[in-house]
Scaffold this motif. Structure first.
Motif, PDB file in Angstrom:
ATOM      1  N   ALA A   1      56.264  98.375 -68.484  1.00  0.00           N
ATOM      2  CA  ALA A   1      57.174  98.154 -69.606  1.00  0.00           C
ATOM      3  C   ALA A   1      57.691  99.462 -70.183  1.00  0.00           C
ATOM      4  CB  ALA A   1      56.475  97.341 -70.694  1.00  0.00           C
ATOM      5  N   ALA A   2      56.922 100.538 -70.032  1.00  0.00           N
ATOM      6  CA  ALA A   2      57.349 101.832 -70.568  1.00  0.00           C
ATOM      7  C   ALA A   2      58.413 102.504 -69.701  1.00  0.00           C
ATOM      8  CB  ALA A   2      56.137 102.758 -70.693  1.00  0.00           C
ATOM      9  N   GLY A   3      58.721 101.897 -68.542  1.00  0.00           N
ATOM     10  CA  GLY A   3      59.707 102.493 -67.650  1.00  0.00           C
ATOM     11  C   GLY A   3      59.196 103.732 -66.946  1.00  0.00           C
ATOM     12  N   GLN A   4      57.877 103.842 -66.786  1.00  0.00           N
ATOM     13  CA  GLN A   4      57.286 105.032 -66.174  1.00  0.00           C
ATOM     14  C   GLN A   4      56.560 104.733 -64.862  1.00  0.00           C
ATOM     15  OE1 GLN A   4      54.712 106.746 -69.136  1.00  0.00           O
ATOM     16  NE2 GLN A   4      56.337 106.890 -70.662  1.00  0.00           N
ATOM     17  N   TRP A   5      56.621 103.485 -64.412  1.00  0.00           N
ATOM     18  CA  TRP A   5      55.961 103.137 -63.155  1.00  0.00           C
ATOM     19  C   TRP A   5      56.878 103.452 -61.987  1.00  0.00           C
ATOM     20  CZ3 TRP A   5      56.802  98.156 -60.358  1.00  0.00           C
ATOM     21  CH2 TRP A   5      56.054  98.118 -59.173  1.00  0.00           C
ATOM     22  N   PRO A   6      56.470 104.331 -61.053  1.00  0.00           N
ATOM     23  CA  PRO A   6      57.341 104.676 -59.932  1.00  0.00           C
ATOM     24  C   PRO A   6      57.271 103.643 -58.816  1.00  0.00           C
ATOM     25  CG  PRO A   6      55.331 105.987 -59.858  1.00  0.00           C
ATOM     26  CD  PRO A   6      55.247 105.149 -61.103  1.00  0.00           C
ATOM     27  N   PHE A   7      58.436 103.250 -58.330  1.00  0.00           N
ATOM     28  CA  PHE A   7      58.528 102.277 -57.238  1.00  0.00           C
ATOM     29  C   PHE A   7      59.818 102.526 -56.480  1.00  0.00           C
ATOM     30  CE2 PHE A   7      59.382  97.904 -55.577  1.00  0.00           C
ATOM     31  CZ  PHE A   7      58.220  97.738 -54.835  1.00  0.00           C
ATOM     32  N   LEU A   8      59.748 102.541 -55.176  1.00  0.00           N
ATOM     33  CA  LEU A   8      60.896 102.830 -54.324  1.00  0.00           C
ATOM     34  C   LEU A   8      61.554 104.154 -54.711  1.00  0.00           C
ATOM     35  CD1 LEU A   8      62.496  99.271 -53.879  1.00  0.00           C
ATOM     36  CD2 LEU A   8      60.759 100.421 -52.484  1.00  0.00           C
ATOM     37  N   GLY A   9      60.717 105.144 -55.015  1.00  0.00           N
ATOM     38  CA  GLY A   9      61.213 106.500 -55.166  1.00  0.00           C
ATOM     39  C   GLY A   9      61.506 106.981 -56.564  1.00  0.00           C
ATOM     40  N   ALA A  10      61.436 106.107 -57.568  1.00  0.00           N
ATOM     41  CA  ALA A  10      61.748 106.534 -58.936  1.00  0.00           C
ATOM     42  C   ALA A  10      61.173 105.518 -59.921  1.00  0.00           C
ATOM     43  CB  ALA A  10      63.260 106.679 -59.137  1.00  0.00           C
ATOM     44  N   PRO A  11      61.060 105.889 -61.214  1.00  0.00           N
ATOM     45  CA  PRO A  11      60.550 104.937 -62.204  1.00  0.00           C
ATOM     46  C   PRO A  11      61.434 103.697 -62.321  1.00  0.00           C
ATOM     47  CG  PRO A  11      60.471 107.161 -63.066  1.00  0.00           C
ATOM     48  CD  PRO A  11      61.248 107.232 -61.788  1.00  0.00           C
ATOM     49  N   VAL A  12      60.797 102.574 -62.613  1.00  0.00           N
ATOM     50  CA  VAL A  12      61.490 101.290 -62.721  1.00  0.00           C
ATOM     51  C   VAL A  12      62.010 101.099 -64.135  1.00  0.00           C
ATOM     52  CG1 VAL A  12      61.192  98.787 -62.634  1.00  0.00           C
ATOM     53  CG2 VAL A  12      60.125 100.236 -60.888  1.00  0.00           C
ATOM     54  N   ASP A  13      63.288 100.810 -64.258  1.00  0.00           N
ATOM     55  CA  ASP A  13      63.924 100.501 -65.534  1.00  0.00           C
ATOM     56  C   ASP A  13      64.554  99.127 -65.416  1.00  0.00           C
ATOM     57  OD1 ASP A  13      65.367 100.311 -67.867  1.00  0.00           O
ATOM     58  OD2 ASP A  13      66.860 101.841 -67.322  1.00  0.00           O
TER      59      ASP A  13
ATOM     60  N   ALA B   1      51.438  91.581 -42.385  1.00  0.00           N
ATOM     61  CA  ALA B   1      52.495  90.821 -43.051  1.00  0.00           C
ATOM     62  C   ALA B   1      53.365  90.056 -42.063  1.00  0.00           C
ATOM     63  CB  ALA B   1      53.366  91.760 -43.886  1.00  0.00           C
ATOM     64  N   ARG B   2      53.880  88.909 -42.532  1.00  0.00           N
ATOM     65  CA  ARG B   2      54.825  88.102 -41.753  1.00  0.00           C
ATOM     66  C   ARG B   2      55.917  87.598 -42.683  1.00  0.00           C
ATOM     67  NH1 ARG B   2      51.692  83.210 -39.713  1.00  0.00           N
ATOM     68  NH2 ARG B   2      50.917  83.327 -41.856  1.00  0.00           N
ATOM     69  N   LEU B   3      57.098  87.345 -42.124  1.00  0.00           N
ATOM     70  CA  LEU B   3      58.190  86.741 -42.875  1.00  0.00           C
ATOM     71  C   LEU B   3      58.418  85.349 -42.294  1.00  0.00           C
ATOM     72  CD1 LEU B   3      60.244  87.324 -45.147  1.00  0.00           C
ATOM     73  CD2 LEU B   3      61.872  87.956 -43.345  1.00  0.00           C
ATOM     74  N   LEU B   4      58.029  84.319 -43.060  1.00  0.00           N
ATOM     75  CA  LEU B   4      58.062  82.940 -42.579  1.00  0.00           C
ATOM     76  C   LEU B   4      59.357  82.268 -43.006  1.00  0.00           C
ATOM     77  CD1 LEU B   4      54.380  81.879 -43.388  1.00  0.00           C
ATOM     78  CD2 LEU B   4      55.296  82.921 -41.301  1.00  0.00           C
ATOM     79  N   ASP B   5      60.003  81.590 -42.053  1.00  0.00           N
ATOM     80  CA  ASP B   5      61.328  81.000 -42.256  1.00  0.00           C
ATOM     81  C   ASP B   5      61.208  79.512 -42.583  1.00  0.00           C
ATOM     82  OD1 ASP B   5      63.966  80.281 -42.259  1.00  0.00           O
ATOM     83  OD2 ASP B   5      64.275  80.584 -40.095  1.00  0.00           O
ATOM     84  N   TYR B   6      61.341  79.166 -43.854  1.00  0.00           N
ATOM     85  CA  TYR B   6      61.264  77.766 -44.256  1.00  0.00           C
ATOM     86  C   TYR B   6      62.568  77.019 -44.033  1.00  0.00           C
ATOM     87  CZ  TYR B   6      56.532  78.061 -45.872  1.00  0.00           C
ATOM     88  OH  TYR B   6      55.167  78.188 -45.904  1.00  0.00           O
TER      89      TYR B   6
ATOM     90  N   TYR C   1      53.820  99.297 -50.095  1.00  0.00           N
ATOM     91  CA  TYR C   1      54.146  97.891 -49.862  1.00  0.00           C
ATOM     92  C   TYR C   1      55.640  97.655 -50.064  1.00  0.00           C
ATOM     93  CZ  TYR C   1      49.460  95.931 -49.273  1.00  0.00           C
ATOM     94  OH  TYR C   1      48.217  95.598 -48.775  1.00  0.00           O
ATOM     95  N   GLY C   2      56.219  98.335 -51.039  1.00  0.00           N
ATOM     96  CA  GLY C   2      57.646  98.179 -51.271  1.00  0.00           C
ATOM     97  C   GLY C   2      58.496  98.709 -50.124  1.00  0.00           C
ATOM     98  N   THR C   3      58.207  99.922 -49.688  1.00  0.00           N
ATOM     99  CA  THR C   3      59.032 100.542 -48.656  1.00  0.00           C
ATOM    100  C   THR C   3      58.742  99.996 -47.266  1.00  0.00           C
ATOM    101  OG1 THR C   3      57.447 102.372 -48.446  1.00  0.00           O
ATOM    102  CG2 THR C   3      59.283 102.674 -49.972  1.00  0.00           C
ATOM    103  N   GLU C   4      57.472  99.680 -46.973  1.00  0.00           N
ATOM    104  CA  GLU C   4      57.092  99.289 -45.620  1.00  0.00           C
ATOM    105  C   GLU C   4      57.082  97.778 -45.391  1.00  0.00           C
ATOM    106  OE1 GLU C   4      56.685 101.541 -43.295  1.00  0.00           O
ATOM    107  OE2 GLU C   4      56.985 103.165 -44.754  1.00  0.00           O
ATOM    108  N   ARG C   5      57.102  96.990 -46.447  1.00  0.00           N
ATOM    109  CA  ARG C   5      57.045  95.544 -46.283  1.00  0.00           C
ATOM    110  C   ARG C   5      58.214  94.834 -46.986  1.00  0.00           C
ATOM    111  NH1 ARG C   5      54.325  97.402 -42.988  1.00  0.00           N
ATOM    112  NH2 ARG C   5      52.100  97.056 -42.553  1.00  0.00           N
ATOM    113  N   VAL C   6      58.443  95.147 -48.256  1.00  0.00           N
ATOM    114  CA  VAL C   6      59.485  94.422 -48.990  1.00  0.00           C
ATOM    115  C   VAL C   6      60.881  94.780 -48.479  1.00  0.00           C
ATOM    116  CG1 VAL C   6      60.540  94.006 -51.238  1.00  0.00           C
ATOM    117  CG2 VAL C   6      58.056  94.194 -51.056  1.00  0.00           C
TER     118      VAL C   6
END
Length: 353
Positions: free
Chosen positions: A272-284, A40-45, A111-116
């Motif tokens: 959409a069900a609020g049950q997908w875990p991302f960054l440590g907990a389900p996404v709402d 991954a790279r972060l490109l500066d436009y 990808y969320g914790t290590e890149r985003v």
């Protein structure tokens, strides 16, 4: 009928020949990378010649993991990122690259914790330390919304373009395909993805190309027939070749991330069900506090309205716009500047569209 079929087949073959022989090659100077980790790279436009203010307000741009990030900077005149930079923003593109050894075991959580999050932290430092705007395209839009939900303290404004959210629909060919997979059970698809990961190191590009072909089986024939009717030297033909080259330049996906996308999102509909875990907990999505602009194309076959519109209803302060464009057309089409780029730019700047 036989004569017409033969004529269309000849036109399709002619279009393919024109594409393969066309002299166009993408020659775009990439901006400098502010950060790199693994692939991954972060490109500066903000550092491009088009940028009006190199120190303008940063916008973290998160593309899809399935295709190359440069669709957002396809070629001169077809670059959302350079267009935003020319109007005072500082787009920072998180280019995932092709997954290598560092990413082989990555699921979307990794990808969320290590890149985003590291990319977001750099954007925040450049912006003075406060929350910053985040713009996501395709599944990058879904990830962007998830970041805004899980870390509302970090996101000042949210834009998603063509972001799928609710996968319950069984409309159309892709919806029917989801229904078939659900009937067979997710375990079979999980096992297949795991086997691909073990055999190839990642899920091959060809699998996703096959899935996209399911969405509109005759699209390839029709579009190459259109190319056969164009002057090969025209701007329209050059735009066609640039986009087709990008479509052919796909990247594989790690098996764990593909499992999240195809099983947890598409089959189990956990997002959409609020049950997908991302960054440590389900996404709402109801936890998103930032003003949000949701762009969902009326002619989008990848993230059609039944998949994309529910995100706008789930976010408390969201505004939904539905341009008469397709999925890729929202970022590179001839109508994209007027129908998508302009309202996105106004929203990011805090102005009415």
């Amino acid at each position: 009928m036989a004569v017409e079929i033969a004529a269309r087949l000849r036109a399709t073959i002619r279009g393919l020949e024109i594409w393969q022989a066309h002299p166009y090659r993408r020659a775009v100077d990439e901006p400098p990378a502010l950060w790199a980790e693994g692939a991954a790279r972060l490109l500066d436009y903000g550092a491009t010649p088009e940028a009006r203010d190199p120190a303008g307000p940063p916008v973290l741009v998160i593309p899809s993991l399935i295709n190359r990030a440069y669709v957002l900077d396809l070629r001169p005149g077809r670059s959302l990122l350079r267009w935003l930079a020319a109007r005072g923003a500082r787009p920072l593109l998180l280019d995932w690259g092709a997954p290598g050894p560092a990413e082989r075991a990555f699921d979307l959580e990794a990808y969320g914790t290590e890149r985003v999050l590291p990319a977001l932290e750099i954007a925040r430092r450049l912006g003075g330390g406060g929350p910053v705007a985040v713009l996501g395209y395709c599944m990058g839009g879904t990830l962007s919304a998830a970041v805004a939900a899980r870390r509302p303290d970090l996101v000042a404004r949210l834009v998603t373009i063509g972001a799928p959210w609710h996968f319950a629909s069984t409309e159309g060919i892709s919806g029917g395909f989801r229904a078939i997979l659900r009937a067979q059970g997710p375990a079979r698809l999980e096992a297949m993805l795991e086997a691909m990961g073990q055999a190839f190191g990642a899920v091959p590009v060809s699998l996703f190309q096959m899935l996209f072909a399911f969405v509109n089986p005759i699209q390839a024939a029709v579009k190459f027939q259109r190319l056969a009717r164009l002057d090969p030297a025209s701007v329209e033909a050059m735009d066609f070749v640039a986009l087709e080259d990008w479509l052919a330049d796909g990247v594989p996906m790690t098996a764990p991330a593909a499992r999240d996308l195809l099983v947890d999102w598409q089959i189990r509909d956990l997002v959409a069900a609020g049950q997908w875990p991302f960054l440590g907990a389900p996404v709402d999505a109801g936890a998103i506090r930032a003003p949000a602009l949701i762009v969902a194309g009326r002619n989008d076959t990848i993230a059609p309205p039944p998949l994309a519109d529910p995100l706008a209803r789930a976010i408390p302060r969201a505004r939904l716009i539905r341009p008469a464009t397709g999925h890729v057309g929202m970022v590179v089409g001839s109508h994209a500047p007027a129908r998508v780029w302009r309202p996105v730019g106004a929203f990011l700047a805090g102005r009415p569209a």
